[in-house]
Each structure stands twice: as C-alpha cells, then as structure tokens.
Design a protein around this motif. Structure first.
Motif, PDB file in Angstrom:
ATOM      1  N   LYS A 227       0.820  -1.211   0.000  1.00  0.00           N
ATOM      2  CA  LYS A 227       0.000   0.000   0.000  1.00  0.00           C
ATOM      3  C   LYS A 227       0.854   1.261   0.000  1.00  0.00           C
ATOM      4  CE  LYS A 227      -3.758  -2.248   2.578  1.00  0.00           C
ATOM      5  NZ  LYS A 227      -4.576  -2.203   3.810  1.00  0.00           N
ATOM      6  N   ASN A 228       2.020   1.200   0.586  1.00  0.00           N
ATOM      7  CA  ASN A 228       2.889   2.382   0.676  1.00  0.00           C
ATOM      8  C   ASN A 228       4.242   2.108   0.033  1.00  0.00           C
ATOM      9  OD1 ASN A 228       3.682   0.542   2.631  1.00  0.00           O
ATOM     10  ND2 ASN A 228       4.453   2.134   4.020  1.00  0.00           N
ATOM     11  N   PRO A 229       4.267   1.760  -1.246  1.00  0.00           N
ATOM     12  CA  PRO A 229       5.549   1.365  -1.847  1.00  0.00           C
ATOM     13  C   PRO A 229       6.516   2.535  -1.948  1.00  0.00           C
ATOM     14  CG  PRO A 229       3.894   1.597  -3.539  1.00  0.00           C
ATOM     15  CD  PRO A 229       3.173   1.772  -2.237  1.00  0.00           C
ATOM     16  N   ILE A 230       7.770   2.239  -1.623  1.00  0.00           N
ATOM     17  CA  ILE A 230       8.815   3.216  -1.923  1.00  0.00           C
ATOM     18  C   ILE A 230       9.108   3.131  -3.416  1.00  0.00           C
ATOM     19  CG2 ILE A 230       9.782   3.129   0.401  1.00  0.00           C
ATOM     20  CD1 ILE A 230      11.879   1.196  -0.629  1.00  0.00           C
ATOM     21  N   LYS A 231       9.961   3.995  -3.897  1.00  0.00           N
ATOM     22  CA  LYS A 231      10.168   4.091  -5.345  1.00  0.00           C
ATOM     23  C   LYS A 231      10.621   2.774  -5.959  1.00  0.00           C
ATOM     24  CE  LYS A 231      12.564   6.909  -8.802  1.00  0.00           C
ATOM     25  NZ  LYS A 231      13.518   8.026  -9.021  1.00  0.00           N
ATOM     26  N   SER A 232      11.506   2.036  -5.263  1.00  0.00           N
ATOM     27  CA  SER A 232      12.011   0.785  -5.824  1.00  0.00           C
ATOM     28  C   SER A 232      10.971  -0.324  -5.812  1.00  0.00           C
ATOM     29  CB  SER A 232      13.253   0.333  -5.045  1.00  0.00           C
ATOM     30  OG  SER A 232      12.924   0.084  -3.695  1.00  0.00           O
ATOM     31  N   CYS A 233       9.951  -0.209  -4.968  1.00  0.00           N
ATOM     32  CA  CYS A 233       8.924  -1.246  -4.874  1.00  0.00           C
ATOM     33  C   CYS A 233       7.673  -0.912  -5.689  1.00  0.00           C
ATOM     34  CB  CYS A 233       8.529  -1.461  -3.412  1.00  0.00           C
ATOM     35  SG  CYS A 233       9.864  -2.143  -2.389  1.00  0.00           S
ATOM     36  N   ALA A 234       7.707   0.206  -6.383  1.00  0.00           N
ATOM     37  CA  ALA A 234       6.562   0.552  -7.235  1.00  0.00           C
ATOM     38  C   ALA A 234       6.502  -0.410  -8.426  1.00  0.00           C
ATOM     39  CB  ALA A 234       6.694   1.995  -7.721  1.00  0.00           C
ATOM     40  N   PRO A 235       5.293  -0.663  -8.968  1.00  0.00           N
ATOM     41  CA  PRO A 235       5.171  -1.567 -10.130  1.00  0.00           C
ATOM     42  C   PRO A 235       6.026  -1.094 -11.298  1.00  0.00           C
ATOM     43  CG  PRO A 235       3.015  -1.101  -9.178  1.00  0.00           C
ATOM     44  CD  PRO A 235       3.980  -0.179  -8.487  1.00  0.00           C
ATOM     45  N   GLU A 236       6.661  -2.038 -11.953  1.00  0.00           N
ATOM     46  CA  GLU A 236       7.517  -1.803 -13.122  1.00  0.00           C
ATOM     47  C   GLU A 236       8.712  -0.905 -12.819  1.00  0.00           C
ATOM     48  OE1 GLU A 236       6.881  -3.552 -15.723  1.00  0.00           O
ATOM     49  OE2 GLU A 236       4.999  -4.288 -14.888  1.00  0.00           O
ATOM     50  N   SER A 237       9.092  -0.824 -11.540  1.00  0.00           N
ATOM     51  CA  SER A 237      10.229   0.026 -11.174  1.00  0.00           C
ATOM     52  C   SER A 237      11.546  -0.620 -11.598  1.00  0.00           C
ATOM     53  CB  SER A 237      10.252   0.276  -9.668  1.00  0.00           C
ATOM     54  OG  SER A 237      11.428   0.953  -9.277  1.00  0.00           O
ATOM     55  N   LYS A 238      12.478   0.192 -12.050  1.00  0.00           N
ATOM     56  CA  LYS A 238      13.817  -0.259 -12.399  1.00  0.00           C
ATOM     57  C   LYS A 238      14.858   0.515 -11.589  1.00  0.00           C
ATOM     58  CE  LYS A 238      12.546  -3.300 -15.444  1.00  0.00           C
ATOM     59  NZ  LYS A 238      12.757  -4.754 -15.193  1.00  0.00           N
ATOM     60  N   THR A 239      14.488   0.842 -10.352  1.00  0.00           N
ATOM     61  CA  THR A 239      15.367   1.587  -9.455  1.00  0.00           C
ATOM     62  C   THR A 239      15.647   0.741  -8.221  1.00  0.00           C
ATOM     63  OG1 THR A 239      14.374   3.671 -10.189  1.00  0.00           O
ATOM     64  CG2 THR A 239      15.686   3.714  -8.157  1.00  0.00           C
ATOM     65  N   HIS A 240      16.899   0.654  -7.836  1.00  0.00           N
ATOM     66  CA  HIS A 240      17.260  -0.142  -6.662  1.00  0.00           C
ATOM     67  C   HIS A 240      17.057   0.672  -5.381  1.00  0.00           C
ATOM     68  CE1 HIS A 240      18.736  -3.621  -8.759  1.00  0.00           C
ATOM     69  NE2 HIS A 240      19.521  -2.878  -9.531  1.00  0.00           N
ATOM     70  N   THR A 241      16.762  -0.033  -4.321  1.00  0.00           N
ATOM     71  CA  THR A 241      16.559   0.596  -3.017  1.00  0.00           C
ATOM     72  C   THR A 241      17.866   1.229  -2.540  1.00  0.00           C
ATOM     73  OG1 THR A 241      14.945  -1.135  -2.506  1.00  0.00           O
ATOM     74  CG2 THR A 241      15.736   0.196  -0.669  1.00  0.00           C
ATOM     75  N   SER A 242      17.750   2.394  -1.936  1.00  0.00           N
ATOM     76  CA  SER A 242      18.927   3.102  -1.424  1.00  0.00           C
ATOM     77  C   SER A 242      18.587   3.759  -0.098  1.00  0.00           C
ATOM     78  CB  SER A 242      19.416   4.160  -2.422  1.00  0.00           C
ATOM     79  OG  SER A 242      18.443   5.174  -2.580  1.00  0.00           O
ATOM     80  N   TRP A 243      19.621   4.139   0.633  1.00  0.00           N
ATOM     81  CA  TRP A 243      19.424   4.785   1.932  1.00  0.00           C
ATOM     82  C   TRP A 243      18.730   6.132   1.748  1.00  0.00           C
ATOM     83  CZ3 TRP A 243      20.762   9.212   4.523  1.00  0.00           C
ATOM     84  CH2 TRP A 243      20.667   9.185   5.914  1.00  0.00           C
ATOM     85  N   GLN A 244      19.113   6.883   0.733  1.00  0.00           N
ATOM     86  CA  GLN A 244      18.491   8.184   0.485  1.00  0.00           C
ATOM     87  C   GLN A 244      17.006   8.027   0.165  1.00  0.00           C
ATOM     88  OE1 GLN A 244      21.256   7.083  -0.904  1.00  0.00           O
ATOM     89  NE2 GLN A 244      22.891   8.516  -0.256  1.00  0.00           N
ATOM     90  N   MET A 245      16.656   6.989  -0.577  1.00  0.00           N
ATOM     91  CA  MET A 245      15.264   6.748  -0.936  1.00  0.00           C
ATOM     92  C   MET A 245      14.409   6.507   0.301  1.00  0.00           C
ATOM     93  SD  MET A 245      13.785   3.699  -3.342  1.00  0.00           S
ATOM     94  CE  MET A 245      14.934   4.129  -4.659  1.00  0.00           C
ATOM     95  N   LEU A 246      14.919   5.726   1.235  1.00  0.00           N
ATOM     96  CA  LEU A 246      14.141   5.412   2.437  1.00  0.00           C
ATOM     97  C   LEU A 246      13.978   6.628   3.336  1.00  0.00           C
ATOM     98  CD1 LEU A 246      15.574   1.921   3.465  1.00  0.00           C
ATOM     99  CD2 LEU A 246      13.386   2.417   2.387  1.00  0.00           C
ATOM    100  N   HIS A 247      15.017   7.399   3.483  1.00  0.00           N
ATOM    101  CA  HIS A 247      14.971   8.503   4.428  1.00  0.00           C
ATOM    102  C   HIS A 247      14.374   9.777   3.827  1.00  0.00           C
ATOM    103  CE1 HIS A 247      17.656   5.742   6.487  1.00  0.00           C
ATOM    104  NE2 HIS A 247      17.426   6.417   7.594  1.00  0.00           N
ATOM    105  N   SER A 248      14.043   9.726   2.565  1.00  0.00           N
ATOM    106  CA  SER A 248      13.333  10.877   1.984  1.00  0.00           C
ATOM    107  C   SER A 248      11.823  10.721   2.101  1.00  0.00           C
ATOM    108  CB  SER A 248      13.705  11.020   0.501  1.00  0.00           C
ATOM    109  OG  SER A 248      13.276   9.883  -0.232  1.00  0.00           O
ATOM    110  N   VAL A 249      11.361   9.530   2.466  1.00  0.00           N
ATOM    111  CA  VAL A 249       9.917   9.283   2.576  1.00  0.00           C
ATOM    112  C   VAL A 249       9.364   9.869   3.855  1.00  0.00           C
ATOM    113  CG1 VAL A 249       8.161   7.486   2.744  1.00  0.00           C
ATOM    114  CG2 VAL A 249      10.081   7.222   1.172  1.00  0.00           C
ATOM    115  N   GLY A 250      10.039   9.642   4.950  1.00  0.00           N
ATOM    116  CA  GLY A 250       9.551  10.132   6.227  1.00  0.00           C
ATOM    117  C   GLY A 250      10.181   9.355   7.360  1.00  0.00           C
ATOM    118  N   ALA A 251       9.761   9.640   8.569  1.00  0.00           N
ATOM    119  CA  ALA A 251      10.381   9.036   9.745  1.00  0.00           C
ATOM    120  C   ALA A 251       9.838   7.641  10.032  1.00  0.00           C
ATOM    121  CB  ALA A 251      10.185   9.933  10.956  1.00  0.00           C
TER     122      ALA A 251
END
Length: 671
Positions: A227-251
């Motif tokens: 329900k709350n996918p980060i950018k790398s977990c979005a459908p058809e995503s071709k982006t790998h998970t990163s520390w910056q990605m997680l910490h830009s979403v929120g606390a």
C-alpha cells in the motif's frame, strides 16, 4: 657472532623465514572455480547466525524467516564444520547471473508479539527481538563466498568483510528492536578470459534495510500488494533501493520486529576487475581494518627482544661460564684446599643435578609427552596454513587440521613420555602410557561433551550430532591411543637419556633460597617477557576465534611463534643457571613451570578480553551481563587452550634446560 651467522641452522632458519613471509602474499584456493552462464541460477545459502555477545551460534531457521519451497536442505558438511558450529542450508532467495532484480518479495512471516519496553522489563517479546538485542548476525554464502555487510548513514558508507550482517538494530529514539526485512544483494562478477560467455563470482555484499511495508494481509496470492511502496517497490520500477530513498519518505519507514512482516530483496550485478584467484584477498585482510603493518611491528618487536635477550645471555652466561670453567679446570692451591674453597657454585651439585624429580615424575613425564604432541601439532598446522592448504575457502579445514595432527602425533607423545619416565627410573610404565593417551584428551573430550549438552539446552548449532561424537571417539581410541602405545613401546626399548656426570646415592641438602629464586617467583616472572612478545598476535587470534574475524598472516605467526619459543627457553635457561649457582638442583619441575607461566598471563588476558567482548550497551540491556552458559563456553575452552599452552611451553623449556645442563656439566672434570 660471525660464527652464528655462518652456521647452517641460522641459514636454514633465514631461508624458511623468507619463504613463510612470501607465503603471506599468496593464497591457494581450496575449491575448484565454478563458472555461470548469463541467466543461470546462482545459489544463495544461509549459515549459522552468530553473536559475540552470547558466543552461541544458532540455526538460521530457528527464527521465523522465510523458508524455501519444500523446506531447507542441508549441505553436506565435514567434521570441522560441525565442530565449528556451521550449518549451511538452502534459502528462498533466487539469483540469476547478471539479472538485476527490484524489490522482489520473498514471503510474509509472523515474527510474534509486539514489543513493549518498560523500565526494568527486559524480557523479550519474541525470538527475533531477542536475537536483535543480542546482536546476532546473518551469515549468507554465494559460491562459497561469505556476505560482506554494507552500512550507510548520512555521512559515510562502510563495508565490513566479517561477521555477516545484522538481523536488525535497536532504534534509539523509541528503544524498540527493528528487523532488517529488506536486503540489497550486490554481487561482483568477472568474465573468464578464455570464454566470454561464462562468468565467475568474485565478491558478495549485502546492505540490509528496515522498511515498514504496509500490505493487504488478506490476499491469498503469493505476492501481496504494497500500500505504501517506496520508489524501488513501485510496479515496473527499475530503481534499486537506497538509503536516500528510504529517508526521503519520512520518519516512519522502520519495521518493528513483531507482527506480520513482508521480506523483500534487490539483486545488483556489477562487473569487477578482480580475478577469481584473488577474490578472497579482501576478506582475509578485512579491507585493511587491521593493517598488516601491525603484524610486522609485532614481529619486529619480538625479534628485537630475542636479540637483546640473546646478547644479554651471551654476555652474562658466557662470561660467567668461562670464568667458572677456568676456575674448575685449574689445580687448586694448598691454601684453597685447606680452606675448602676448591669448589663452589654450580659444580658442587654435579652429583645431584640429574637426579630424577622427587615430586611426581610420572605426571611430569605424561605432561612432557602431551606437550611434545601439542608442539608438533601447532607447528604442522601453522606450516600448512602458511602455504595455503588450510584456508577459509575450505570451511572447517583449520579445525580438522588441528584435530588430525594431534591424533597422528600420538606416537610422539608416547615416545617422549616413555623416554622421560624410563630416565626417571619409573616402574609403572603401563600407568604412564595410559595416562598419556587419556589424561589431556579425556579432559578435553569430557568438557566438550558437557558444553555439547549445554549447547543442546541453548538450542545452538554448537551442539555436535551424536554420530560425529562417535567419530571423535573412534579417532581417539582407534587411532591416537594405539599410536601412543606404539610410541611408548619404542621409547621404553630405547636407552634412557645419558648424562655427562654420575648421580650420587645420597641427595645433597639444598640451602635456603632467596625469594627471587623460589619457585613461585620464577613461575610468575618467567612468563612476563614472553607474553609481551606475543600478546598482539594473541589478541588477533582471540578476535579470529570469538569474533568471526579472519586471520591470514600465518607466515608471520609461525615466525613469531618460533621466536616466542626461543625467548621462553632463554629466560628459563638464565633462571636455571642462577638457581644452580645457588646450589638449587631441583630444576626439572622449576624449568617446566618457568616456561608454562606464559599460560597464566594468556588466561588472564583472555578474561580481560571477555569483558570487552560481552558487554551490552544501554540500548540493548541496561546492566545485563552475559549468560552463565556463555561463561562456561568461553572460560572453559580458554582454560583448555591455556592448559595446552602450559604443557607445550613447559616441555620446550625443560628440553632447553636439559640441553643447557648437559652441555655445561660435560665441560668440567669431576672425580
């Protein structure tokens, strides 16, 4: 000194030193290279979970992690792996050569009850929380390479090439345990020069993350909808998970270690210039966490101590011995004969110096035999490790090498104990041989079996299966013990050790000794200087055993070990000479105890190391100390190791003092 440098012994030692130092820069792989085609499955396996806080490894699937279809399958393991606690099994993670994957779902697992932290309440709500707070680490394997752990924060990225990666961590603001339910699996590969369509794995890294996936828990499909996918977990995503990605979403992106949790992973493939034959280099030196120059500094320090001590012995002993020999060789004057000043010093005890020990010659013979066996075992293991035959790529090889060397050298133990016991004019040769075959191995096996029962109670992989315990018993009674009796048979048929002087029938009375020549003082003082030579390598060895670090400079270790033996023998010889000058001729046990005192300081230092090893931080458990079973495991095994050092170094010193005394008394004429 010129004669020393021109001697064959010095030249042979110098050549061996250079060969072993060269061996530090080479590594002989223990397995055959495996090549993969693009898209071919690369198996990811899981091993035991380890913690330097409890010291008890546990099975990976003891925690409610995702399991592969059909259940986990155990790899075939050797005896050394079982004794080391390794349990390698299959995993549900699917990897394909050069095929990147993005937020792949593994499974949804129920970790247990929610955690409530109250002051004074330190009870774990579930097993995962307990593992996190005890700092357990996962140890994954790809193509026989262990996983290196990548840690990232606001300022830096660090990689740790030992201990695996953590199960989770404790969040400081909330004080709750967070589970790492997502991993970035990064694998480096190298194309084969002769076949560009084949590739080999040369490095394996894991970066763990804690992501609070919100998903539809009522879905009956294998894949759930986040329900709350980060950018790398979005459908058809071709982006790998990163520390910056997680910490830009929120606390609120951290996953607490409770309830139903979704486990996911990314796979990143990257080409590397590292060749397959050099892929273990960065693991062995742990990416220069401990610079190699520290080992060389310790070697230089030990070498300087040996040189200073040797020069001191040459100046003190040689001068005194030359003066004594001149005095003992000349014809006494009438005045000296009248005043009874013809003989004094160590020559007075020539009729007693080789008298058998009055206290337990049987025990001394047994301990010397075991010490000789352990000495040969240590030297052979270090040599095979230095040239690369015992290495981390073949798990359990060092443990197997130590065990087999000890078993095979049983004949040495029987021969040495029998020869000494015959020299001491002992009559109970059956008892001596039986004790040589059973005393120290029996103590080790008895405590090992006790710890095995404790490990079963703790649910640890340290518990060895009963079939492998039977293998140990077969090696003991079927191989080692017969070799001890065979060596003893040869030893009793061999002539006793010959001495240059005869022993009188009436023992000479020993005068009162000053405190610095009494046995307790010699025992305490004898190990100070040798331990100062070895303590740095000893620290690295402790870290290798108890913190899952890698030790690879076996050439330096072998050289330092030889220098340590020289230092101990020189210290014992000096103390032996001054004792004989003071007419104390009971040197057998004194020389043995002088050398073995190193083990006392080794045990005391291991106790100091234990305090720093098992101390919990305030974030884990306030005021909590290690379990009693951890004390049993650590101090029991360290006690056995120091007992082995006690016998080994005691035997070396007694042999050195025996040689010194025979040389000294063979140079004088007595009536």
């Amino acid at each position: 000194m010129t004669a020393l440098f021109q001697s064959p012994t010095f030249n042979a030692g110098f050549i061996l030193f250079n060969l072993l130092c060269i061996s530090d820069s080479h590594y002989l792989p223990g397995v055959t290279p495996k090549s993969f085609s693009e898209g071919e499955v690369v198996k990811l396996k899981v091993n035991k979970m380890t913690s330097h806080k409890t010291l008890y490894p546990v099975n990976y699937y003891k925690l409610p992690f995702c399991i592969p279809s059909g259940g986990p399958k155990m790899d075939s393991e050797n005896l050394g792996e079982f004794l080391s606690g390794d349990r390698i099994e299959s995993s549900p993670y699917v990897l394909r050569m050069k095929k990147d994957m993005y937020c792949e779902q593994v499974c949804v697992s129920n970790l247990g009850r929610a955690e409530i932290r109250r002051k004074g309440n330190e009870k774990d709500s579930n097993r995962v929380v307990g593992a996190i707070r005890r700092e357990y680490h996962n140890n994954w394997i790809v193509d026989n390479l262990p996983a290196a752990s990548v840690h990232e924060d606001e300022t830096s990225i660090s990689t740790q090439f030992y201990q695996g990666f953590p199960v989770g961590y404790v969040d400081k603001p909330s004080g709750l345990a967070m589970v790492n339910n997502h991993v970035n699996i990064k694998i480096f590969y190298h194309p084969i020069e002769t076949n560009g369509d084949k590739f080999r794995v040369v490095r394996f890294m894991v970066e763990p993350f804690s992501i609070a996936h919100q998903f539809d828990d009522e879905s009956k499909e294998d894949l759930v909808k986040i329900k709350n996918p980060i950018k790398s977990c979005a459908p058809e995503s071709k982006t790998h998970t990163s520390w910056q990605m997680l910490h830009s979403v929120g606390a609120n992106t951290q996953q607490v270690a409770s309830g139903r949790v979704l486990f996911t992973y990314d796979v990143i493939w990257e080409q590397s210039d590292v060749k397959w034959g050099s892929r273990w280099d960065i693991y062995l030196d742990m990416d220069h966490v401990i610079p190699e120059r520290y080992h060389w500094y310790n070697l230089l320090n030990t070498l300087l101590i040996v040189l200073v001590l040797t020069v001191m012995m040459a100046s003190v002993l040689a001068r005194n011995l030359r003066r004594d020999l001149v005095r003992y060789s000349r014809v006494a004057t009438d005045e000296e004969k009248a005043d009874d000043l013809e003989d004094y010093g160590w020559k007075l005890v020539h009729a007693d110096v080789f008298r058998p020990p009055s206290t337990s010659p049987l025990l001394l013979s047994v301990m010397c035999g075991t010490g000789a066996q352990l000495l040969g075992c240590s030297l052979l293991t270090l040599i095979f490790s230095a040239i690369g035959y015992l290495n981390p790529s073949y798990r359990g090889s060092t443990t197997m090498g130590l065990l087999l060397c000890f078993v095979i050298l049983g004949g040495v133990a029987g021969y040495v104990s029998a020869r000494y016991y015959k020299t001491f004019k002992g009559k109970s040769w059956q008892k001596c041989t039986t004790l040589t075959a059973t005393l120290f191995p029996g103590i080790c096996f008895g405590y090992f079996f006790f710890i095995d029962l404790v490990a079963v109670h703790e649910g640890s992989t340290e518990a060895v299966p009963f079939t492998y315990i039977l293998v140990l018993l077969i090696l003991w009674f079927g191989v080692s013990a017969p070799l001890v009796f065979f060596g003893a048979y040869i030893g009793y048929r061999t002539e006793a050790i010959e001495f240059p002087v005869n022993t009188s029938s009436i023992p000479r009375q020993v005068p009162d000794q000053p405190i610095y020549l009494q046995t307790p003082f010699l025992f305490l003082a004898g190990g100070v200087l040798p331990f100062g030579c070895f303590f740095m390598e000893y620290y690295f060895l402790l870290s290798t055993v108890w913190m899952e670090q890698y030790y690879y400079v076996f050439g330096i270790l072998f050289t330092v070990w030889i220098l340590l033996l020289l230092v101990i023998v020189e210290v014992a010889a000096m103390m032996n000479y001054f004792s004989l000058c003071n007419e104390e001729y009971h040197w057998w046990w004194r020389s043995f105890l002088t050398g073995s005192s190193f083990s006392l300081y080794a045990f005391l230092y291991s106790a100091f190391y234990f305090v720093s090893l098992t101390t919990y931080s305030e974030d884990d458990y306030v005021g909590k100390s290690a379990n009693f079973s951890t004390y049993l495991l650590y101090f029991g095994y360290m006690g056995l190791a120091c007992m082995a050092l006690f016998q080994m170094l005691g035997y070396v010193c007694m042999e050195g003092c025996l040689w010194f005394n025979k040389k000294m008394f063979s140079s004088i004429k007595v009536d």
